[in-house]
Design an enzyme around this catalytic site. Structure first.
Site, mmCIF file in Angstrom:
data_model
loop_
_atom_site.group_PDB
_atom_site.id
_atom_site.type_symbol
_atom_site.label_atom_id
_atom_site.label_comp_id
_atom_site.label_asym_id
_atom_site.label_seq_id
_atom_site.Cartn_x
_atom_site.Cartn_y
_atom_site.Cartn_z
ATOM 1 N N LYS A 22 0.737 -1.350 -0.109
ATOM 2 C CA LYS A 22 -0.162 0.089 0.123
ATOM 3 C C LYS A 22 0.786 1.274 -0.019
ATOM 4 O O LYS A 22 0.764 2.112 -0.822
ATOM 5 C CB LYS A 22 -1.012 -0.012 1.194
ATOM 6 C CG LYS A 22 -1.995 1.258 1.349
ATOM 7 C CD LYS A 22 -3.194 0.630 2.216
ATOM 8 C CE LYS A 22 -2.560 0.906 3.820
ATOM 9 N NZ LYS A 22 -2.546 2.559 4.123
ATOM 10 N N SER A 23 1.697 1.313 0.962
ATOM 11 C CA SER A 23 2.670 2.556 0.915
ATOM 12 C C SER A 23 3.453 2.814 -0.206
ATOM 13 O O SER A 23 3.602 3.908 -0.949
ATOM 14 C CB SER A 23 3.685 2.115 2.067
ATOM 15 O OG SER A 23 3.317 2.492 3.083
ATOM 16 N N ARG A 27 2.991 5.752 -3.156
ATOM 17 C CA ARG A 27 4.089 6.829 -3.744
ATOM 18 C C ARG A 27 4.374 6.618 -5.291
ATOM 19 O O ARG A 27 4.517 7.546 -5.955
ATOM 20 C CB ARG A 27 5.213 6.113 -2.981
ATOM 21 C CG ARG A 27 5.522 6.647 -1.565
ATOM 22 C CD ARG A 27 6.239 5.705 -0.717
ATOM 23 N NE ARG A 27 6.462 6.337 0.591
ATOM 24 C CZ ARG A 27 5.843 6.266 1.501
ATOM 25 N NH1 ARG A 27 4.560 5.717 1.514
ATOM 26 N NH2 ARG A 27 6.124 6.551 2.738
ATOM 27 N N ASP A 320 2.540 -0.425 12.068
ATOM 28 C CA ASP A 320 1.172 -0.936 11.783
ATOM 29 C C ASP A 320 0.849 -2.257 12.155
ATOM 30 O O ASP A 320 -0.222 -3.045 12.059
ATOM 31 C CB ASP A 320 0.947 -0.866 10.158
ATOM 32 C CG ASP A 320 0.847 0.649 9.862
ATOM 33 O OD1 ASP A 320 0.849 1.446 10.591
ATOM 34 O OD2 ASP A 320 1.447 0.865 8.627
ATOM 35 N N ARG A 351 -5.163 3.490 18.023
ATOM 36 C CA ARG A 351 -5.157 2.076 18.237
ATOM 37 C C ARG A 351 -4.562 1.521 19.575
ATOM 38 O O ARG A 351 -4.407 0.351 19.636
ATOM 39 C CB ARG A 351 -4.037 1.526 17.083
ATOM 40 C CG ARG A 351 -4.619 1.490 15.602
ATOM 41 C CD ARG A 351 -3.987 0.890 14.701
ATOM 42 N NE ARG A 351 -4.556 0.794 13.344
ATOM 43 C CZ ARG A 351 -4.145 0.897 12.049
ATOM 44 N NH1 ARG A 351 -2.681 1.074 12.196
ATOM 45 N NH2 ARG A 351 -4.766 1.146 11.225
HETATM 46 C C1 S3P Z 1 3.046 5.129 6.100
HETATM 47 C C2 S3P Z 1 3.653 5.652 7.289
HETATM 48 C C3 S3P Z 1 3.175 5.304 8.751
HETATM 49 C C4 S3P Z 1 2.024 4.057 8.772
HETATM 50 C C5 S3P Z 1 1.200 4.367 7.669
HETATM 51 C C6 S3P Z 1 1.784 4.438 6.341
HETATM 52 C C7 S3P Z 1 3.600 5.472 5.111
HETATM 53 O O1 S3P Z 1 2.490 6.430 9.246
HETATM 54 O O2 S3P Z 1 1.408 4.177 10.146
HETATM 55 O O3 S3P Z 1 0.308 3.265 7.807
HETATM 56 O O4 S3P Z 1 3.231 5.032 4.001
HETATM 57 O O5 S3P Z 1 4.467 6.426 4.832
HETATM 58 P P1 S3P Z 1 3.463 7.535 9.949
HETATM 59 O O6 S3P Z 1 4.204 8.249 8.951
HETATM 60 O O7 S3P Z 1 2.283 8.665 10.342
HETATM 61 O O8 S3P Z 1 3.807 6.989 11.224
#
Ligand code: S3P
Length: 432
Positions: A22-23, A27, A320, A351
């Protein structure tokens, strides 16, 4: 709302390719929208959050074409985002909400409004507003810190920004804005957080340097990204890993899992607890900024666990997956404590509260602390009913708890899983 009963599993067996990351997908779509040459994205995640990102970049002038094996994005260019005629809807996607403004901040004199669902409207944006304002952009947020909010772009100044919390979203936002600044921008993190943005920028030909906890990005004229391959999502894989570790007699093979060291914290913690999870996790590469994402097959088997303490430094590397650490703790011998994780209060739900309440309702001995939680392992979990509160990771936590519990678990709001893992229940069933 969908309520789903997840019965205890006798054992789990088989192979699974978890959904793609997902991340990295968020991007990929945003960087492709900032490029001008077409970008081919293979393995873009088809889930609610990442579909919000495709819709957002399309409204900003990118052309998104879905082909059988790839997604092709023709971007608007670094400084040429189109101004939509209504607010951009980020849905439930915090990453979209915090990364996109990094691009929008450089659209000199143009204003963009972002809004999302009820959960998004409770999630702070002051953390990105502060650095973007230092760079010269303006962010007008509801009550000074919440969505809906409007980003007005400017000719950006370079900055050296010290992140108050280890957040990959805030770091990434500043690094994207840095591409259009008037000099090199440095972001310093209190502890390492996921580095997908740095890697993808390096792959796009941008000068990205790391020196310890400091990351520096030089301005760029254009991004040159021909092709992006999205690996399996380590966070989604973590649910299957936890199930495989907890359900006696299980043996699972997970294919193509992303093993970037900034995302492998959960597997390292689970291994420390005694879990059998074989596979090659990436070693910390030091100051080198890699332009690729590693993957490995993970071989998971059930076995006994002991409690552990997760310290603040480890938190961003497993942020996460900390709900799953709590679940493993319920089955372990001794205490499992998570410290330095107050950021969990700012996720899709609080959470700390939702995990503690949810697992308590299933028979766990767990209590909230100011910055995390403490679990006393009792060797198992009774089961019962858990409310996902619209949080995808809580819904899947409840389902994995059900598989490993004595009596099964009813998950209220199971549909939330579609935010990151639409095929979750089908995948679980395929392993029974
Ligand atoms: C993410 C960063 C994290 C994570 C989120 C996805 C990302 O958040 O908890 O699910 O894709 O950069 P934070 O950067 O706020 O910790």
């Amino acid at each position: 709302m969908t309520s789903v009963r997840v019965d205890p599993a006798e054992r789990l067996r088989g192979e699974l390719a978890p959904p793609t990351d997902k991340s990295i997908s968020h991007r990929a779509a945003i960087l492709a929208a900032m490029a001008v040459e077409p970008v081919s994205i293979r393995g873009y995640l088809d889930a609610a959050d990442t579909n919000s990102t495709l819709a957002a970049v399309a409204r900003l002038g990118a052309i998104v074409e879905t082909r059988p094996d790839e997604l092709v994005v023709r971007g608007a260019g670094l400084r040429n985002a189109a101004v939509p005629d209504a607010p951009i809807d980020v849905g439930n996607a915090g990453t979209l909400m915090r990364l996109l403004p990094g691009w929008l901040a450089s659209q000199d004199g143009r204003a963009f409004t972002l809004d999302g669902d009820d959960s998004i409207r409770r999630r702070p944006v002051d953390r990105i507003a502060e650095p973007l304002a230092l760079m010269g952009a303006t962010i007008d947020a509801t009550g000074g810190r919440l969505p809906p909010f409007t980003v007005t772009g400017a000719h950006l100044k370079s900055i050296h920004y010290e992140l108050p919390v280890a957040s990959a979203q805030v770091k990434s936002c500043v690094l994207l804005a840095a591409l259009a600044a008037d000099g090199a921008t440095t972001v310093s993190e209190p502890a390492p957080s996921r580095d997908h943005t740095e890697r993808m920028l390096a792959a796009a030909g941008v000068a990205v340097h790391r020196n310890g906890r400091h990351v520096t990005v030089s301005p760029a004229d254009a991004l040159s990204l021909e092709r992006i391959e999205v690996p399996g999502d380590a966070s989604s894989a973590a649910f299957a890993i936890a199930a495989g570790v907890l359900v006696p007699g299980s043996r699972l093979l997970l294919q193509g899992v992303g093993t970037n060291w900034t995302r492998s914290g959960f597997v390292r913690i689970a291994r420390r607890m005694g879990a059998i999870v074989l596979g090659d996790l990436e070693d910390e590469p030091g100051d080198e900024v890699l332009a690729t994402e590693p993957t490995s097959e993970l071989d998971v088997a059930a076995g006994p666990l002991v409690g552990t303490t997760v310290v603040a430094e480890e938190v961003p590397l497993a942020i996460d997956e900390l709900p799953l650490v709590a679940l493993l703790g319920c089955f372990a011998e001794g205490d499992t404590v998570v410290e330095g994780a107050q950021e969990l209060r700012l996720k899709e739900t609080d959470r700390i509260a939702t995990v503690v309440d949810g697992l308590c309702g299933l028979g766990a001995t767990i209590e909230a602390t100011a910055d995390g939680f403490a679990v006393t392992g009792t060797g198992g979990l009774r089961g019962g009913r858990i409310d996902a509160h619209g949080d995808h990771r809580l819904a899947m936590l409840g389902a994995v708890a059900g598989l490993a519990s004595r009596d099964g678990v009813v998950v209220d709001g199971m549909e939330a899983a579609a935010v990151s893992y639409p095929g979750f229940l089908a995948d679980v069933d395929s392993l029974r």
